[in-house]
Design an enzyme around this catalytic site. Sequence first.
Site, PDB file in Angstrom:
ATOM      1  N   ARG A 183      11.618  -2.946  11.680  1.00  0.00           N
ATOM      2  CA  ARG A 183      10.582  -2.410  12.564  1.00  0.00           C
ATOM      3  C   ARG A 183      10.211  -3.490  13.582  1.00  0.00           C
ATOM      4  O   ARG A 183      10.089  -4.652  13.225  1.00  0.00           O
ATOM      5  CB  ARG A 183       9.331  -2.052  11.746  1.00  0.00           C
ATOM      6  CG  ARG A 183       9.354  -0.655  11.184  1.00  0.00           C
ATOM      7  CD  ARG A 183       8.251  -0.421  10.179  1.00  0.00           C
ATOM      8  NE  ARG A 183       6.914  -0.772  10.643  1.00  0.00           N
ATOM      9  CZ  ARG A 183       5.800  -0.562   9.934  1.00  0.00           C
ATOM     10  NH1 ARG A 183       5.876   0.002   8.743  1.00  0.00           N
ATOM     11  NH2 ARG A 183       4.623  -0.906  10.398  1.00  0.00           N
ATOM     12  N   LYS A 214       0.833  -1.212   0.000  1.00  0.00           N
ATOM     13  CA  LYS A 214       0.000   0.000   0.000  1.00  0.00           C
ATOM     14  C   LYS A 214       0.866   1.260   0.000  1.00  0.00           C
ATOM     15  O   LYS A 214       0.615   2.183  -0.758  1.00  0.00           O
ATOM     16  CB  LYS A 214      -0.924   0.027   1.228  1.00  0.00           C
ATOM     17  CG  LYS A 214      -1.902  -1.138   1.309  1.00  0.00           C
ATOM     18  CD  LYS A 214      -2.913  -0.941   2.426  1.00  0.00           C
ATOM     19  CE  LYS A 214      -2.327  -0.898   3.828  1.00  0.00           C
ATOM     20  NZ  LYS A 214      -1.682  -2.156   4.260  1.00  0.00           N
ATOM     21  N   ARG A 268      11.572  -7.308   5.475  1.00  0.00           N
ATOM     22  CA  ARG A 268      11.613  -5.863   5.206  1.00  0.00           C
ATOM     23  C   ARG A 268      12.605  -5.152   6.136  1.00  0.00           C
ATOM     24  O   ARG A 268      12.690  -5.440   7.311  1.00  0.00           O
ATOM     25  CB  ARG A 268      10.205  -5.291   5.441  1.00  0.00           C
ATOM     26  CG  ARG A 268      10.117  -3.799   5.250  1.00  0.00           C
ATOM     27  CD  ARG A 268       8.712  -3.365   4.988  1.00  0.00           C
ATOM     28  NE  ARG A 268       7.909  -3.251   6.191  1.00  0.00           N
ATOM     29  CZ  ARG A 268       6.672  -2.755   6.202  1.00  0.00           C
ATOM     30  NH1 ARG A 268       6.086  -2.384   5.090  1.00  0.00           N
ATOM     31  NH2 ARG A 268       6.003  -2.674   7.331  1.00  0.00           N
ATOM     32  N   ARG A 286      -9.480   1.487   8.713  1.00  0.00           N
ATOM     33  CA  ARG A 286      -9.124   0.115   9.061  1.00  0.00           C
ATOM     34  C   ARG A 286     -10.270  -0.618   9.748  1.00  0.00           C
ATOM     35  O   ARG A 286     -10.104  -1.761  10.163  1.00  0.00           O
ATOM     36  CB  ARG A 286      -7.919   0.116   9.984  1.00  0.00           C
ATOM     37  CG  ARG A 286      -6.602  -0.165   9.230  1.00  0.00           C
ATOM     38  CD  ARG A 286      -5.527  -0.035  10.238  1.00  0.00           C
ATOM     39  NE  ARG A 286      -4.360  -0.820  10.052  1.00  0.00           N
ATOM     40  CZ  ARG A 286      -3.208  -0.331   9.574  1.00  0.00           C
ATOM     41  NH1 ARG A 286      -3.138   0.877   9.097  1.00  0.00           N
ATOM     42  NH2 ARG A 286      -2.138  -1.082   9.566  1.00  0.00           N
ATOM     43  N   ARG A 294      -0.825  -8.727  13.479  1.00  0.00           N
ATOM     44  CA  ARG A 294      -1.312  -7.654  12.590  1.00  0.00           C
ATOM     45  C   ARG A 294      -2.232  -8.240  11.528  1.00  0.00           C
ATOM     46  O   ARG A 294      -3.230  -7.644  11.164  1.00  0.00           O
ATOM     47  CB  ARG A 294      -0.135  -6.928  11.934  1.00  0.00           C
ATOM     48  CG  ARG A 294       0.618  -6.037  12.903  1.00  0.00           C
ATOM     49  CD  ARG A 294       1.952  -5.612  12.352  1.00  0.00           C
ATOM     50  NE  ARG A 294       1.856  -4.663  11.261  1.00  0.00           N
ATOM     51  CZ  ARG A 294       2.870  -4.389  10.424  1.00  0.00           C
ATOM     52  NH1 ARG A 294       4.034  -4.993  10.569  1.00  0.00           N
ATOM     53  NH2 ARG A 294       2.711  -3.513   9.465  1.00  0.00           N
TER      54      ARG A 294
HETATM   55  P1  AMP Z   1       1.002   0.538   9.416  1.00  0.00           P
HETATM   56  O1  AMP Z   1       2.321   1.176   9.207  1.00  0.00           O
HETATM   57  O2  AMP Z   1      -0.082   1.109   8.517  1.00  0.00           O
HETATM   58  O3  AMP Z   1       1.045  -0.976   9.314  1.00  0.00           O
HETATM   59  O4  AMP Z   1       0.520   0.888  10.900  1.00  0.00           O
HETATM   60  C1  AMP Z   1       1.292   0.519  12.031  1.00  0.00           C
HETATM   61  C2  AMP Z   1       0.418   0.473  13.272  1.00  0.00           C
HETATM   62  O5  AMP Z   1      -0.157   1.764  13.517  1.00  0.00           O
HETATM   63  C3  AMP Z   1      -0.769  -0.477  13.202  1.00  0.00           C
HETATM   64  O6  AMP Z   1      -0.433  -1.816  13.525  1.00  0.00           O
HETATM   65  C4  AMP Z   1      -1.724   0.151  14.231  1.00  0.00           C
HETATM   66  O7  AMP Z   1      -1.344  -0.157  15.547  1.00  0.00           O
HETATM   67  C5  AMP Z   1      -1.494   1.641  14.021  1.00  0.00           C
HETATM   68  N1  AMP Z   1      -2.406   2.194  12.991  1.00  0.00           N
HETATM   69  C6  AMP Z   1      -2.092   2.688  11.750  1.00  0.00           C
HETATM   70  N2  AMP Z   1      -3.182   3.105  11.091  1.00  0.00           N
HETATM   71  C7  AMP Z   1      -4.234   2.870  11.919  1.00  0.00           C
HETATM   72  C8  AMP Z   1      -5.641   3.064  11.801  1.00  0.00           C
HETATM   73  N3  AMP Z   1      -6.199   3.575  10.705  1.00  0.00           N
HETATM   74  N4  AMP Z   1      -6.405   2.704  12.864  1.00  0.00           N
HETATM   75  C9  AMP Z   1      -5.883   2.194  13.992  1.00  0.00           C
HETATM   76  N5  AMP Z   1      -4.569   1.965  14.158  1.00  0.00           N
HETATM   77  C10 AMP Z   1      -3.746   2.299  13.134  1.00  0.00           C
END
Ligand code: AMP
Length: 213
Positions: free
Chosen positions: A155, A13, A122, A88, A166
């Site tokens: 990460r 994404k 990654r 989400r 996740r």
């Molecule tokens: P990402 O980099 O998009 O995978 O986001 C990393 C983490 O940030 C996720 O595992 C969530 O804990 C939090 N997070 C990111 N976007 C959201 C969202 N729209 N709603 C809730 N938590 C989020």
Amino acid sequence: MRLVLLGPPGAGKGTQAARLSEKLSIPRISTGDMLRDELNRGTALGRAAEEYMRKGVLAPDDIIIEMVRRRAGQADCGEGFILDGFPRNIRQAEALEELGPVDLVLYLELGEEDVVQRLTDRRVCRECQFVYNLRFSPPKVEGKCDICGGELFQRHDDKEEVVRQRFRTYRERTRPLVEYYEARSILGRIDASGTIEETSQAVQEALQFRGLL
Ligand code: AMP
């Protein structure tokens, strides 16, 4: 134009959103990047989200929705934006509807084992945030960024047990959005299991098909 990129973690994404952002000259809004930035700056919001991110579960809707509402209201979003990692869950999707209509939701499909493999491979540059994959796009020198020479790191939430959590969170909370947007006839399905170029091509075709490009 308002686009949403939907899909499991690791589907690409962020990469596709960055490419589209350049092509369409509208900003990418990544809630994950915004939270990591808050965390790095040691803000109250960053501290509030830290534990959720560490565990691989969703941060509270109210925090996220307010963050997106503010960002989408800034001047550079006047012509639209590309959302990466938001919404989400259904509540976030409903909050997004209140901000105005979405033109297209690109659903990047990828299965759990592919997700685990991609994310555990990654690595990210600590300095410029450029993303590498140890298998498919490794750095020229191990552990160092090709672009700026910065140190590469994994990460915390790309460790296998967190990645599996996740994915579970994605399946239970986010996946229902596929039906939600399908019912609104704005969902475009993209096979995200190929290379970055192949996925980019499919994204471009989906936009052309809808007359958005
Ligand atoms: P990402 O980099 O998009 O995978 O986001 C990393 C983490 O940030 C996720 O595992 C969530 O804990 C939090 N997070 C990111 N976007 C959201 C969202 N729209 N709603 C809730 N938590 C989020």
